[in-house]
Design a protein around this motif. Structure first.
Motif, PDB file in Angstrom:
ATOM      1  N   ASP A 141       0.809  -1.211   0.000  1.00 18.94           N
ATOM      2  CA  ASP A 141       0.000   0.000   0.000  1.00 18.94           C
ATOM      3  C   ASP A 141       0.846   1.267   0.000  1.00 18.94           C
ATOM      4  OD1 ASP A 141      -2.382  -1.401   0.014  1.00 18.94           O
ATOM      5  OD2 ASP A 141      -2.422  -1.529   2.202  1.00 18.94           O
ATOM      6  N   ALA A 142       2.158   1.127   0.022  1.00 20.80           N
ATOM      7  CA  ALA A 142       3.036   2.298   0.062  1.00 20.80           C
ATOM      8  C   ALA A 142       2.843   3.135  -1.198  1.00 20.80           C
ATOM      9  CB  ALA A 142       4.484   1.864   0.187  1.00 20.80           C
ATOM     10  N   VAL A 143       2.846   4.428  -1.011  1.00 24.35           N
ATOM     11  CA  VAL A 143       2.706   5.365  -2.122  1.00 24.35           C
ATOM     12  C   VAL A 143       4.082   5.951  -2.391  1.00 24.35           C
ATOM     13  CG1 VAL A 143       1.617   7.515  -2.859  1.00 24.35           C
ATOM     14  CG2 VAL A 143       0.321   5.873  -1.494  1.00 24.35           C
ATOM     15  N   PRO A 144       4.523   5.929  -3.635  1.00 21.35           N
ATOM     16  CA  PRO A 144       5.874   6.419  -3.934  1.00 21.35           C
ATOM     17  C   PRO A 144       6.007   7.919  -3.691  1.00 21.35           C
ATOM     18  CG  PRO A 144       4.671   5.970  -5.960  1.00 21.35           C
ATOM     19  CD  PRO A 144       3.809   5.487  -4.823  1.00 21.35           C
ATOM     20  N   ALA A 145       7.184   8.319  -3.274  1.00 23.19           N
ATOM     21  CA  ALA A 145       7.468   9.749  -3.119  1.00 23.19           C
ATOM     22  C   ALA A 145       7.746  10.321  -4.500  1.00 23.19           C
ATOM     23  CB  ALA A 145       8.668   9.952  -2.208  1.00 23.19           C
ATOM     24  N   GLY A 146       7.445  11.564  -4.679  1.00 25.64           N
ATOM     25  CA  GLY A 146       7.736  12.223  -5.951  1.00 25.64           C
ATOM     26  C   GLY A 146       6.571  12.216  -6.916  1.00 25.64           C
ATOM     27  N   PRO A 147       6.842  12.675  -8.135  1.00 21.86           N
ATOM     28  CA  PRO A 147       5.779  12.815  -9.141  1.00 21.86           C
ATOM     29  C   PRO A 147       5.199  11.476  -9.576  1.00 21.86           C
ATOM     30  CG  PRO A 147       7.870  13.735  -9.934  1.00 21.86           C
ATOM     31  CD  PRO A 147       8.132  13.112  -8.624  1.00 21.86           C
ATOM     32  N   LEU A 148       3.920  11.520  -9.933  1.00 23.32           N
ATOM     33  CA  LEU A 148       3.231  10.317 -10.367  1.00 23.32           C
ATOM     34  C   LEU A 148       2.127  10.713 -11.340  1.00 23.32           C
ATOM     35  CD1 LEU A 148       3.003   7.219  -9.812  1.00 23.32           C
ATOM     36  CD2 LEU A 148       1.292   7.790  -8.086  1.00 23.32           C
ATOM     37  N   GLY A 149       1.985   9.953 -12.396  1.00 24.58           N
ATOM     38  CA  GLY A 149       0.876  10.184 -13.306  1.00 24.58           C
ATOM     39  C   GLY A 149       1.324  10.459 -14.723  1.00 24.58           C
ATOM     40  N   ASP A 150       0.448  11.084 -15.473  1.00 22.62           N
ATOM     41  CA  ASP A 150       0.618  11.349 -16.895  1.00 22.62           C
ATOM     42  C   ASP A 150       1.429  12.630 -17.103  1.00 22.62           C
ATOM     43  OD1 ASP A 150       0.368  11.889 -19.606  1.00 22.62           O
ATOM     44  OD2 ASP A 150      -1.777  11.455 -19.672  1.00 22.62           O
ATOM     45  N   LEU A 151       2.720  12.468 -17.364  1.00 23.01           N
ATOM     46  CA  LEU A 151       3.594  13.636 -17.542  1.00 23.01           C
ATOM     47  C   LEU A 151       3.245  14.444 -18.786  1.00 23.01           C
ATOM     48  CD1 LEU A 151       7.033  12.033 -16.633  1.00 23.01           C
ATOM     49  CD2 LEU A 151       5.642  13.568 -15.230  1.00 23.01           C
ATOM     50  N   GLY A 152       2.632  13.820 -19.758  1.00 20.41           N
ATOM     51  CA  GLY A 152       2.327  14.505 -21.010  1.00 20.41           C
ATOM     52  C   GLY A 152       0.932  15.087 -21.084  1.00 20.41           C
ATOM     53  N   LEU A 153       0.222  15.169 -19.965  1.00 22.64           N
ATOM     54  CA  LEU A 153      -1.163  15.609 -20.036  1.00 22.64           C
ATOM     55  C   LEU A 153      -1.330  17.048 -20.501  1.00 22.64           C
ATOM     56  CD1 LEU A 153      -3.008  16.130 -16.668  1.00 22.64           C
ATOM     57  CD2 LEU A 153      -0.569  16.204 -16.825  1.00 22.64           C
ATOM     58  N   LEU A 154      -0.311  17.874 -20.396  1.00 20.42           N
ATOM     59  CA  LEU A 154      -0.422  19.266 -20.849  1.00 20.42           C
ATOM     60  C   LEU A 154       0.525  19.579 -22.006  1.00 20.42           C
ATOM     61  CD1 LEU A 154      -0.621  20.994 -17.344  1.00 20.42           C
ATOM     62  CD2 LEU A 154      -2.517  20.423 -18.869  1.00 20.42           C
ATOM     63  N   ALA A 155       1.223  18.575 -22.531  1.00 19.71           N
ATOM     64  CA  ALA A 155       2.230  18.798 -23.572  1.00 19.71           C
ATOM     65  C   ALA A 155       1.633  19.450 -24.817  1.00 19.71           C
ATOM     66  CB  ALA A 155       2.920  17.486 -23.931  1.00 19.71           C
ATOM     67  N   ASP A 156       0.475  18.993 -25.266  1.00 23.98           N
ATOM     68  CA  ASP A 156      -0.138  19.575 -26.456  1.00 23.98           C
ATOM     69  C   ASP A 156      -0.724  20.965 -26.199  1.00 23.98           C
ATOM     70  OD1 ASP A 156      -2.165  18.330 -24.879  1.00 23.98           O
ATOM     71  OD2 ASP A 156      -3.531  18.405 -26.602  1.00 23.98           O
ATOM     72  N   LEU A 172       0.376  26.890 -10.357  1.00 23.49           N
ATOM     73  CA  LEU A 172      -0.790  27.247 -11.161  1.00 23.49           C
ATOM     74  C   LEU A 172      -0.502  28.373 -12.145  1.00 23.49           C
ATOM     75  CD1 LEU A 172      -3.724  26.920 -11.941  1.00 23.49           C
ATOM     76  CD2 LEU A 172      -4.332  28.392 -10.019  1.00 23.49           C
ATOM     77  N   MET A 173       0.185  29.404 -11.711  1.00 27.73           N
ATOM     78  CA  MET A 173       0.451  30.531 -12.617  1.00 27.73           C
ATOM     79  C   MET A 173       1.340  30.097 -13.780  1.00 27.73           C
ATOM     80  SD  MET A 173      -1.412  33.002 -11.999  1.00 27.73           S
ATOM     81  CE  MET A 173      -0.745  34.100 -13.226  1.00 27.73           C
ATOM     82  N   GLU A 174       2.313  29.244 -13.532  1.00 24.02           N
ATOM     83  CA  GLU A 174       3.176  28.771 -14.612  1.00 24.02           C
ATOM     84  C   GLU A 174       2.390  27.894 -15.587  1.00 24.02           C
ATOM     85  OE1 GLU A 174       7.240  27.588 -13.525  1.00 24.02           O
ATOM     86  OE2 GLU A 174       6.715  28.290 -11.506  1.00 24.02           O
ATOM     87  N   ILE A 175       1.503  27.082 -15.072  1.00 23.49           N
ATOM     88  CA  ILE A 175       0.657  26.254 -15.933  1.00 23.49           C
ATOM     89  C   ILE A 175      -0.268  27.153 -16.748  1.00 23.49           C
ATOM     90  CG2 ILE A 175      -1.243  24.585 -15.943  1.00 23.49           C
ATOM     91  CD1 ILE A 175       0.134  23.258 -13.494  1.00 23.49           C
ATOM     92  N   ALA A 176      -0.901  28.110 -16.092  1.00 21.57           N
ATOM     93  CA  ALA A 176      -1.813  29.024 -16.790  1.00 21.57           C
ATOM     94  C   ALA A 176      -1.074  29.832 -17.856  1.00 21.57           C
ATOM     95  CB  ALA A 176      -2.485  29.961 -15.787  1.00 21.57           C
ATOM     96  N   GLU A 177       0.144  30.234 -17.551  1.00 23.04           N
ATOM     97  CA  GLU A 177       0.948  30.965 -18.530  1.00 23.04           C
ATOM     98  C   GLU A 177       1.215  30.110 -19.769  1.00 23.04           C
ATOM     99  OE1 GLU A 177       5.018  32.930 -17.848  1.00 23.04           O
ATOM    100  OE2 GLU A 177       3.682  33.765 -16.292  1.00 23.04           O
ATOM    101  N   ALA A 178       1.590  28.872 -19.561  1.00 28.83           N
ATOM    102  CA  ALA A 178       1.861  27.960 -20.675  1.00 28.83           C
ATOM    103  C   ALA A 178       0.609  27.724 -21.517  1.00 28.83           C
ATOM    104  CB  ALA A 178       2.404  26.633 -20.160  1.00 28.83           C
ATOM    105  N   LEU A 179      -0.551  27.708 -20.873  1.00 27.97           N
ATOM    106  CA  LEU A 179      -1.808  27.490 -21.573  1.00 27.97           C
ATOM    107  C   LEU A 179      -2.334  28.770 -22.224  1.00 27.97           C
ATOM    108  CD1 LEU A 179      -3.765  25.308 -18.967  1.00 27.97           C
ATOM    109  CD2 LEU A 179      -2.357  24.534 -20.860  1.00 27.97           C
ATOM    110  N   GLY A 180      -1.745  29.909 -21.856  1.00 20.21           N
ATOM    111  CA  GLY A 180      -2.247  31.188 -22.357  1.00 20.21           C
ATOM    112  C   GLY A 180      -3.472  31.651 -21.584  1.00 20.21           C
ATOM    113  N   ALA A 181      -3.559  31.263 -20.328  1.00 21.46           N
ATOM    114  CA  ALA A 181      -4.731  31.578 -19.512  1.00 21.46           C
ATOM    115  C   ALA A 181      -4.403  32.400 -18.275  1.00 21.46           C
ATOM    116  CB  ALA A 181      -5.413  30.277 -19.095  1.00 21.46           C
ATOM    117  N   SER A 182      -3.221  32.980 -18.220  1.00 16.18           N
ATOM    118  CA  SER A 182      -2.824  33.682 -16.993  1.00 16.18           C
ATOM    119  C   SER A 182      -3.677  34.915 -16.715  1.00 16.18           C
ATOM    120  CB  SER A 182      -1.344  34.048 -17.024  1.00 16.18           C
ATOM    121  OG  SER A 182      -1.041  34.787 -18.182  1.00 16.18           O
ATOM    122  N   ASP A 183      -4.108  35.639 -17.759  1.00 19.15           N
ATOM    123  CA  ASP A 183      -4.940  36.829 -17.537  1.00 19.15           C
ATOM    124  C   ASP A 183      -6.285  36.474 -16.934  1.00 19.15           C
ATOM    125  OD1 ASP A 183      -2.919  38.416 -18.543  1.00 19.15           O
ATOM    126  OD2 ASP A 183      -3.803  38.583 -20.553  1.00 19.15           O
TER     127      ASP A 183
END
Length: 189
Positions: A141-156, A172-183
């Motif tokens: 049942d141990a959960v790994p430390a560090g990142p987990l999941g779909d690394l490419g979910l925002l690549a496109d 969040l702000m860096e993600i929004a900036e990459a998506l063009g949604a920061s404003d």
């Protein structure tokens, strides 16, 4: 302290809203919340953050299964909202394994012995490692430390796998900036 935001893509760009997760108990609830915010079944990105500990991103595209990324799985596992994101599939477990484990634990006393069995009886049968040759440190049942999941979910959408891995809390702000949604995000934050 938690913060959650929803970014929904529309014909005219992105719409942002901060989101209350009080009624969200499962990934299915979160996915439904995202789909309700969707315009014409377009992409919705849900962002959840626990201050200075972890963040998670869930991407919902129409009726497709949600795609999930968690920045620190072990930190998220200690959070009620993080537990929502850490599905059996994401953790590489058989679906329902937790229910089976819980049922088995009910059959065993807290000291690890079955009813009527003593600890000495158990050690004789299993040896010093515990359950039939299993190492006591080997926790399924141990959960790994560090990142987990779909690394490419925002690549496109403009955020590469490498960039996603370098993000820490308050991403969040860096993600929004990459998506063009920061404003639009700034307007609701």
């Amino acid at each position: 302290m938690y913060f959650a935001a929803l970014l929904a893509r529309t014909e005219d760009g992105w719409e942002a809203s901060d989101t209350e997760l009080d009624d969200v108990e499962t990934l299915s609830d979160l996915t439904d919340l995202a789909r309700e915010a969707s315009v014409d079944e377009d992409t919705v990105v849900v962002y959840i953050e626990q201050e200075d500990a972890w963040f998670g991103v869930v991407r919902v595209d129409g009726e497709e299964d949600p795609r999930i990324y968690v920045s620190d799985a072990s930190a998220a596992a200690r959070s009620s909202y993080g537990e929502i994101l850490l599905t059996d599939e994401l953790l590489g477990r058989e679906p329902g394994a937790e229910d089976e484990i819980a049922a088995l634990e009910e059959l065993v006393d807290l000291d690890g012995t079955e009813d009527g069995e003593t600890g000495a009886d158990r050690e004789e049968a299993d040896g010093p490692t515990g359950a039939a040759g299993a190492d006591l440190d080997d926790d399924p049942d141990a959960v790994p430390a560090g990142p987990l999941g779909d690394l490419g979910l925002l690549a496109d959408l403009g955020l590469s796998e490498k960039d996603l891995l370098t993000l820490r809390t308050d991403a969040l702000m860096e993600i929004a900036e990459a998506l063009g949604a920061s404003d639009v995000l700034e307007a609701v934050r």
